[in-house]
Design an enzyme around this catalytic site. Structure first.
Site, PDB file in Angstrom:
ATOM      1  N   CYS A   1       2.442  -7.628  -3.464  1.00  0.00           N
ATOM      2  CA  CYS A   1       1.031  -7.730  -3.861  1.00  0.00           C
ATOM      3  C   CYS A   1       0.763  -6.638  -4.908  1.00  0.00           C
ATOM      4  O   CYS A   1       1.706  -6.119  -5.518  1.00  0.00           O
ATOM      5  CB  CYS A   1       0.101  -7.634  -2.658  1.00  0.00           C
ATOM      6  SG  CYS A   1       0.181  -6.064  -1.758  1.00  0.00           S
TER       7      CYS A   1
ATOM      8  N   ASN B   1       0.339  -2.827  -2.375  1.00  0.00           N
ATOM      9  CA  ASN B   1       1.261  -2.685  -1.224  1.00  0.00           C
ATOM     10  C   ASN B   1       0.628  -1.895  -0.073  1.00  0.00           C
ATOM     11  O   ASN B   1       1.313  -1.179   0.666  1.00  0.00           O
ATOM     12  CB  ASN B   1       2.602  -2.055  -1.649  1.00  0.00           C
ATOM     13  CG  ASN B   1       3.714  -2.183  -0.597  1.00  0.00           C
ATOM     14  OD1 ASN B   1       4.547  -1.306  -0.463  1.00  0.00           O
ATOM     15  ND2 ASN B   1       3.716  -3.258   0.168  1.00  0.00           N
TER      16      ASN B   1
ATOM     17  N   CYS C   1      -2.333  -3.649   1.540  1.00  0.00           N
ATOM     18  CA  CYS C   1      -3.110  -4.649   2.299  1.00  0.00           C
ATOM     19  C   CYS C   1      -2.302  -5.913   2.573  1.00  0.00           C
ATOM     20  O   CYS C   1      -1.779  -6.113   3.672  1.00  0.00           O
ATOM     21  CB  CYS C   1      -4.406  -5.009   1.569  1.00  0.00           C
ATOM     22  SG  CYS C   1      -5.562  -3.623   1.405  1.00  0.00           S
ATOM     23  N   ARG C   2      -2.169  -6.781   1.573  1.00  0.00           N
ATOM     24  CA  ARG C   2      -1.616  -8.113   1.833  1.00  0.00           C
ATOM     25  C   ARG C   2      -0.116  -8.104   2.106  1.00  0.00           C
ATOM     26  O   ARG C   2       0.345  -8.705   3.086  1.00  0.00           O
ATOM     27  CB  ARG C   2      -1.931  -9.040   0.646  1.00  0.00           C
ATOM     28  CG  ARG C   2      -3.417  -9.315   0.503  1.00  0.00           C
ATOM     29  CD  ARG C   2      -3.752  -9.896  -0.847  1.00  0.00           C
ATOM     30  NE  ARG C   2      -3.540  -8.937  -1.918  1.00  0.00           N
ATOM     31  CZ  ARG C   2      -3.659  -9.189  -3.216  1.00  0.00           C
ATOM     32  NH1 ARG C   2      -3.971 -10.417  -3.598  1.00  0.00           N
ATOM     33  NH2 ARG C   2      -3.476  -8.255  -4.118  1.00  0.00           N
ATOM     34  N   SER C   3       0.675  -7.473   1.225  1.00  0.00           N
ATOM     35  CA  SER C   3       2.133  -7.598   1.419  1.00  0.00           C
ATOM     36  C   SER C   3       2.650  -6.832   2.645  1.00  0.00           C
ATOM     37  O   SER C   3       3.536  -7.346   3.335  1.00  0.00           O
ATOM     38  CB  SER C   3       2.916  -7.255   0.140  1.00  0.00           C
ATOM     39  OG  SER C   3       2.743  -5.929  -0.257  1.00  0.00           O
TER      40      SER C   3
ATOM     41  N   ASP D   1      -7.568 -10.799  -2.609  1.00  0.00           N
ATOM     42  CA  ASP D   1      -7.435  -9.355  -2.428  1.00  0.00           C
ATOM     43  C   ASP D   1      -8.604  -8.858  -1.573  1.00  0.00           C
ATOM     44  O   ASP D   1      -9.759  -8.960  -1.996  1.00  0.00           O
ATOM     45  CB  ASP D   1      -7.469  -8.712  -3.827  1.00  0.00           C
ATOM     46  CG  ASP D   1      -7.246  -7.224  -3.769  1.00  0.00           C
ATOM     47  OD1 ASP D   1      -7.333  -6.644  -2.672  1.00  0.00           O
ATOM     48  OD2 ASP D   1      -6.978  -6.644  -4.835  1.00  0.00           O
TER      49      ASP D   1
HETATM   50  P1  4NP Z   1      -3.195  -5.178  -1.931  1.00  0.00           P
HETATM   51  O1  4NP Z   1      -4.711  -4.698  -2.090  1.00  0.00           O
HETATM   52  O2  4NP Z   1      -2.711  -5.555  -3.314  1.00  0.00           O
HETATM   53  O3  4NP Z   1      -3.288  -6.361  -1.031  1.00  0.00           O
HETATM   54  O4  4NP Z   1      -2.442  -4.012  -1.333  1.00  0.00           O
HETATM   55  C1  4NP Z   1      -5.100  -3.687  -2.959  1.00  0.00           C
HETATM   56  C2  4NP Z   1      -4.966  -2.366  -2.576  1.00  0.00           C
HETATM   57  C3  4NP Z   1      -5.380  -1.344  -3.424  1.00  0.00           C
HETATM   58  C4  4NP Z   1      -5.930  -1.664  -4.659  1.00  0.00           C
HETATM   59  C5  4NP Z   1      -6.062  -2.991  -5.035  1.00  0.00           C
HETATM   60  C6  4NP Z   1      -5.635  -3.988  -4.199  1.00  0.00           C
HETATM   61  N1  4NP Z   1      -6.373  -0.615  -5.513  1.00  0.00           N
HETATM   62  O5  4NP Z   1      -6.993  -0.931  -6.544  1.00  0.00           O
HETATM   63  O6  4NP Z   1      -6.148   0.564  -5.212  1.00  0.00           O
END
Ligand code: 4NP
Length: 158
Positions: free
Chosen positions: A9, A12, A14-16, A128
């Protein structure tokens, strides 16, 4: 030989990492864990070394799933280390494909959107949840669980 699967993702956190923990949890239950190596990575590097977002860890924990991994950024080595690289959204997919181009045509991994394994949604992207409310984390987990059930069916027969 073990099948090696990498979820990707943006951050790294939340989703992955949730997808990684769900797959490990389900493989454990099915006593298939020894046949797989599972990992996750982000296209970005802001959260390298960090535990997953506490909101995602809490939502997963409510389902009996423990997210233990720490953030890392995808690297070119991953394209020959893993058999399957599964992305969460179109941006991740685009970035992963453009990184793969740096390797030319010869690398091991197949690259696919995770939701291509889902039997229960027309969505092609896992949204997201980072900037949304708590409900978003549960919705993401619902989407991930169904897609990962489909993934397990597929990897069991191949
Ligand atoms: P992820 O979510 O891609 O599912 O881990 C996010 C986590 C952090 C951020 C964006 C998306 N960020 O902008 O810090």
């Amino acid at each position: 030989m073990k099948q090696r699967i990498l979820f990707v993702c943006l951050g790294n956190i939340c989703r992955s990492p949730a997808a990684e923990a769900i797959l490990l949890h389900k493989l454990e239950k099915l006593q298939l864990i020894d046949q797989f190596d599972v990992d996750s990575a982000g296209t970005g590097n802001w959260h390298v070394g960090k535990l997953a977002d506490p909101r995602m860890r809490a939502a997963a924990s409510n389902r009996g799933i423990s997210i233990k991994s720490r953030g890392r950024q995808i690297s070119l080595d991953d394209f020959n280390k893993f058999d399957l690289i599964l992305t969460m959204d179109n941006n991740n997919l685009k970035l992963v494909l453009s990184l793969a181009k740096e390797l030319g045509i010869s690398f091991k991994a197949k690259i696919k959107p995770l939701l291509s394994y889902s039997t229960q949604t027309d969505l092609v992207e896992v949204p997201d949840p980072y900037y949304g409310g708590d409900k978003g984390f549960d919705q993401v987990l619902d989407l991930l669980e169904v897609a990962i059930d489909g993934l397990i069916q597929d990897i069991k027969v191949h």
